[in-house]
Each structure stands twice: as structure tokens, then as C-alpha cells.
Design an enzyme around this catalytic site. Structure first.
Site, PDB file in Angstrom:
ATOM      1  N   CYS A  57       0.845  -1.195   0.000  1.00 29.54           N
ATOM      2  CA  CYS A  57       0.000   0.000   0.000  1.00 29.54           C
ATOM      3  C   CYS A  57       0.882   1.246   0.000  1.00 29.54           C
ATOM      4  O   CYS A  57       1.903   1.297   0.678  1.00 29.54           O
ATOM      5  CB  CYS A  57      -0.897   0.025   1.234  1.00 29.54           C
ATOM      6  SG  CYS A  57      -2.087  -1.324   1.280  1.00 29.54           S
ATOM      7  N   GLN A  58       0.461   2.237  -0.757  1.00 29.57           N
ATOM      8  CA  GLN A  58       1.185   3.502  -0.817  1.00 29.57           C
ATOM      9  C   GLN A  58       1.141   4.204   0.539  1.00 29.57           C
ATOM     10  O   GLN A  58       2.120   4.754   1.002  1.00 29.57           O
ATOM     11  CB  GLN A  58       0.561   4.374  -1.896  1.00 29.57           C
ATOM     12  CG  GLN A  58       1.268   5.678  -2.147  1.00 29.57           C
ATOM     13  CD  GLN A  58       0.622   6.433  -3.310  1.00 29.57           C
ATOM     14  OE1 GLN A  58      -0.305   5.956  -3.944  1.00 29.57           O
ATOM     15  NE2 GLN A  58       1.121   7.614  -3.570  1.00 29.57           N
TER      16      GLN A  58
END
Length: 142
Positions: A57-58
Site C-alpha cells: 500500500c502507498q
């Protein structure tokens, strides 16, 4: 969704589709999603540990699955408001479900909600990473 809610996954997705259809443009849908995220119960600091972090996930995302009575209960949080909204959406569909239901649910419901074309590649990858962790928890319950 809670375990007491008798709505099927399909009914929840249909309700979400109706909710998103109320908004004419993506900006309004974006705000709607962020409002959903504000409704999530916060995680305790001891739950926001590396073991609960979702890689891929960013933003920073934590997922806390719990198995009880044949159901997978989910709690989640993110440090980004929009991602928190995406988590709220996923939990609305999958929280409190039987493992078999979760494993049978296709991620295509996100496209039905019009999210597919509005998420960056990194956000789509992040959502898929969260879904993979939810499915792993479901597989552990089978």
C-alpha cells in the site's frame, strides 16, 4: 456489516451502488468515500504494529482480522483519509462474513462501484493487497 446484519454481500454492494449513484461527479463520490472512512472505529495503538501492516500500500494501512464463530471480523485503519474510506467500503462488504463468502467474492465489485477507473495503479494495488490479506484470514478460518 456486522454479524447481526442479515444482508447478503450482493445486497450490500447494491446499496453501495445506489449510494454512489446519488453523486454526479467523482469529486462528490470521493467525499462520500472519505465520509465513510470517518465512521470506522479507530484502532488501538497496540493494534497499529508491523504484524498488522499491509505491505503493497502507498499509505500506511493496518488490518486486524479476528475469527469468531465461523466468521471473519475485520478492523482496519490508514493514515490517509481517502484510503480510510476505501477500507470502510471493503469492511462494509466483507466484515462479519463467513470465510466461504469472502473467498467467493470477486474484487470486480469495485469496478461496479465506479472505483476502478478512478484509482491510481498504486491505489488499486493497495486495495488488492488488503483484499489478499482479508482472503488469507478467511482461508485460515476454513
Amino acid at each position: 456489516m456486522s454479524a447481526q446484519d442479515s444482508s447478503t454481500i450482493e445486497e450490500v454492494i447494491a446499496d453501495l451502488e445506489e449510494g454512489f449513484a446519488l453523486f454526479d461527479d467523482w469529486e462528490d463520490r470521493y467525499r462520500y468515500l472519505m465520509d465513510m472512512g470517518r465512521e470506522l472505529a479507530p484502532l488501538a495503538p497496540e493494534e497499529m504494529v508491523e504484524a498488522n501492516r499491509v505491505s503493497g500500500c502507498q499509505s500506511r494501512v493496518w488490518l486486524v482480522p479476528r475469527l469468531e464463530g465461523g466468521r471473519v471480523h475485520l478492523r482496519a485503519a490508514s493514515d490517509a483519509a481517502f484510503v480510510q474510506g476505501l477500507l470502510a467500503l471493503l469492511l462494509r462488504v466483507l466484515d462479519g462474513r463467513r470465510a466461504e463468502e469472502i473467498l467467493a467474492t470477486d474484487a470486480g465489485f469495485l469496478t461496479r462501484l465506479g472505483l476502478g477507473e478512478h484509482l491510481s495503479l498504486s491505489r488499486r494495488n493497495g486495495v488488492m493487497a488488503v483484499l489478499a490479506r482479508i482472503q488469507a484470514a478467511a482461508r485460515a478460518a476454513v
